[in-house]
Design a protein around this motif. Structure first.
Motif, PDB file in Angstrom:
ATOM      1  N   TRP A  79      11.824  -7.995  -6.521  1.00 12.06           N
ATOM      2  CA  TRP A  79      11.886  -7.300  -5.574  1.00 12.06           C
ATOM      3  C   TRP A  79      13.224  -8.315  -4.917  1.00 12.06           C
ATOM      4  N   LEU A  80      12.379  -9.165  -4.340  1.00 10.45           N
ATOM      5  CA  LEU A  80      13.211 -10.480  -3.362  1.00 10.45           C
ATOM      6  C   LEU A  80      13.642 -10.186  -3.791  1.00 10.45           C
ATOM      7  N   ALA A  81      13.806 -10.821  -5.841  1.00  6.47           N
ATOM      8  CA  ALA A  81      15.333 -11.622  -6.087  1.00  6.47           C
ATOM      9  C   ALA A  81      16.598 -10.284  -6.709  1.00  6.47           C
ATOM     10  N   LEU A  82      15.996  -8.818  -6.339  1.00  2.00           N
ATOM     11  CA  LEU A  82      16.918  -7.972  -6.200  1.00  2.00           C
ATOM     12  C   LEU A  82      17.552  -8.190  -5.052  1.00  2.00           C
ATOM     13  N   ILE A  83      17.530  -7.993  -4.023  1.00  2.00           N
ATOM     14  CA  ILE A  83      17.799  -8.264  -2.265  1.00  2.00           C
ATOM     15  C   ILE A  83      18.423  -9.826  -2.899  1.00  2.00           C
ATOM     16  N   TYR A  84      18.203 -10.524  -2.723  1.00  2.00           N
ATOM     17  CA  TYR A  84      18.909 -11.616  -2.985  1.00  2.00           C
ATOM     18  C   TYR A  84      20.027 -11.757  -3.614  1.00  2.00           C
ATOM     19  N   ALA A  85      20.002 -11.237  -4.778  1.00  2.00           N
ATOM     20  CA  ALA A  85      20.880 -11.049  -5.791  1.00  2.00           C
ATOM     21  C   ALA A  85      22.438 -10.274  -5.499  1.00  2.00           C
ATOM     22  N   GLY A  86      21.786  -9.276  -4.992  1.00  2.00           N
ATOM     23  CA  GLY A  86      22.969  -8.552  -4.643  1.00  2.00           C
ATOM     24  C   GLY A  86      24.135  -8.851  -3.222  1.00  2.00           C
ATOM     25  N   TYR A  87      22.783  -9.215  -2.606  1.00  2.00           N
ATOM     26  CA  TYR A  87      23.835 -10.040  -1.217  1.00  2.00           C
ATOM     27  C   TYR A  87      23.910 -11.809  -1.451  1.00  2.00           C
TER      28      TYR A  87
END
Length: 429
Positions: free
Chosen positions: A337-345
């Motif tokens: 989940w944190l990786a998804l947020i990181y990748a989007g940002y």
């Protein structure tokens, strides 16, 4: 339209320019993965926590040299070219990796050992200070029209290959050696593997072609002119650093710190924590180009704001849920989940940072902004997370740091976007 020949040449350039970026991130990941063993080798104390913290502080110290490298080496690249500068950074990175692989421990040479390890980290940090900026600027300058976000995203995607490669080596070591041997000497093996890759990476990076945009510049700034321009654009650079804070904090939390957090804090097996890191690297590698391309379609700002808000509201709750009942499944779910947020940002942030910097000092300006974020926030995230947990006896406290970083970056993004809009309305480049 881009011909098939041009497309193949651009793919080749992406691979070549990203090769050194791989080594930089591989080195930092391996240090983060084996921070505990490195601490026992070079910073032995009667207190296990103190030894680990000293190791993580040394990991962070390398980031303090990044702003220096950003300005000094960034000025060199803006003056002499992207190709020459990226060859120089690769040589310095190789020196830093090799130094720690061969360094005798505290038991052999005493205080000289931690001192030389620190020097090696500082040299590595000096080169890394401009590597991300140099690669990102190069990719932005060779990008085809309307696809700059997609092209620049491969800078970050190449780092994920390093995360995956380092995690795979870690899994193999865990399977072949008992933990006592890994802590004693096995942790050096990944550093020797990285050192062995240096000649190959140097050969292929020599094939790099200079960008047409740089060659078209009739007037190239001197070092003093670059420094003066950096001074004039300091407000933009500072806001850029604050905007990049979320990216650097998230990245080092979900990659370099995960094996230590999973095994030392959550009491999961080292293999489980390393496997989660492997999955995070694979996820980031797949998501970053997608998010970069998405930023080309919907714009940078919507992605930046959305992902920052998601980080603010979910950072601490996600880690609280994980800490309440630690397990491989929960750690994997939270990290992805944190990786998804990181990748989007990150998919929107990196390319946006290249776009707001003046072309003549694009490398130095970008590198300084990103290096400040990494030096002040990202690089010390593993050490800060360790300290917060010890000070509060709350294993979810790193989540509060994630949310705080996202809040700062959101405010910086809004201010930077408003400033860019004003300059565009006034016709200022």
């Amino acid at each position: 339209m881009v011909s098939s020949v041009e497309r193949r040449e651009k793919v080749k350039s992406i691979f070549i320019v990203s090769s050194g970026n791989f080594l930089e991130m591989y080195d930092f990941m391996v240090f983060g993965y084996y921070a505990k063993a490195i601490g026992e080798t070079f910073f032995p104390t009667s207190n296990e926590f103190a030894s680990l913290l000293l190791s993580l502080m040394t990991f962070g110290a390398g980031f303090l040299m990044r702003p220096v490298g950003a300005v000094v080496l960034g000025a060199y690249i803006d003056r002499h070219g992207r190709r020459k500068g990226l060859l120089l950074t690769l040589a310095l990175m190789g020196l830093g990796t090799l130094s720690i692989a061969c360094m005798p421990g505290y038991a052999q040479i005493g205080l000289v050992a931690p001192f030389l390890v620190l020097i090696g980290r500082l040299v590595q940090g000096l080169s890394a200070g401009v590597e991300v900026g140099g690669v990102s600027v190069y990719l932005s300058e060779i990008a085809t029209k309307g696809n700059r976000g997609f092209y620049v995203s491969w800078q970050s995607a190449s780092q994920q290959i390093a995360v995956v490669f380092a995690a795979l080596i870690g899994l193999v070591l865990n399977a072949m050696l008992p933990i006592e041997q890994i802590n004693a000497w096995g942790w050096r093996i990944p550093f020797f593997i990285g050192s062995a890759l240096i000649p190959f990476l140097f050969i292929i990076r020599r094939l790099l072609q200079e960008t047409a945009e740089f060659e078209a510049q009739k007037v190239r700034p001197t070092a003093s002119q670059v420094f003066a321009s950096v001074g004039r654009n300091l407000p933009t650079i500072v806001l850029g650093a604050l905007m990049a804070e979320m990216t650097t904090v998230f990245f080092y939390m979900i990659t370099a710190y995960t094996p230590t957090y999973g095994s030392s804090v959550l009491d999961l097996s080292p293999t489980s924590a390393m496997l989660v890191t492997l999955c995070v690297g694979l996820s980031n590698f797949a998501l970053l180009p997608i998010m970069g391309a998405l930023s080309d379609r919907v714009g940078r700002q919507p992605l930046l704001i959305t992902c920052a808000l998601l980080a603010i509201v979910s950072g601490y709750p996600a880690l609280s849920w994980l800490a309440a009942q630690p397990s491989f499944g929960r750690l994997l779910a939270v990290e992805l989940w944190l990786a998804l947020i990181y990748a989007g940002y990150n998919g929107a942030m990196i390319v946006y940072l290249t776009e707001v910097m003046p072309p003549r000092v694009r490398t130095a300006g970008f590198s300084l902004a990103y290096s400040l974020a990494t030096a002040i926030f990202g690089g010390f995230t593993p050490a800060l997370a360790t300290y917060l947990i010890a000070a509060t006896d709350n294993p979810a406290m790193p989540g509060a740091w994630l949310s705080a970083a996202a809040t700062i970056s959101l405010l910086a993004t809004l201010l930077l976007s408003r400033g860019a809009a004003k300059r565009a309305a006034a016709g200022i480049a």
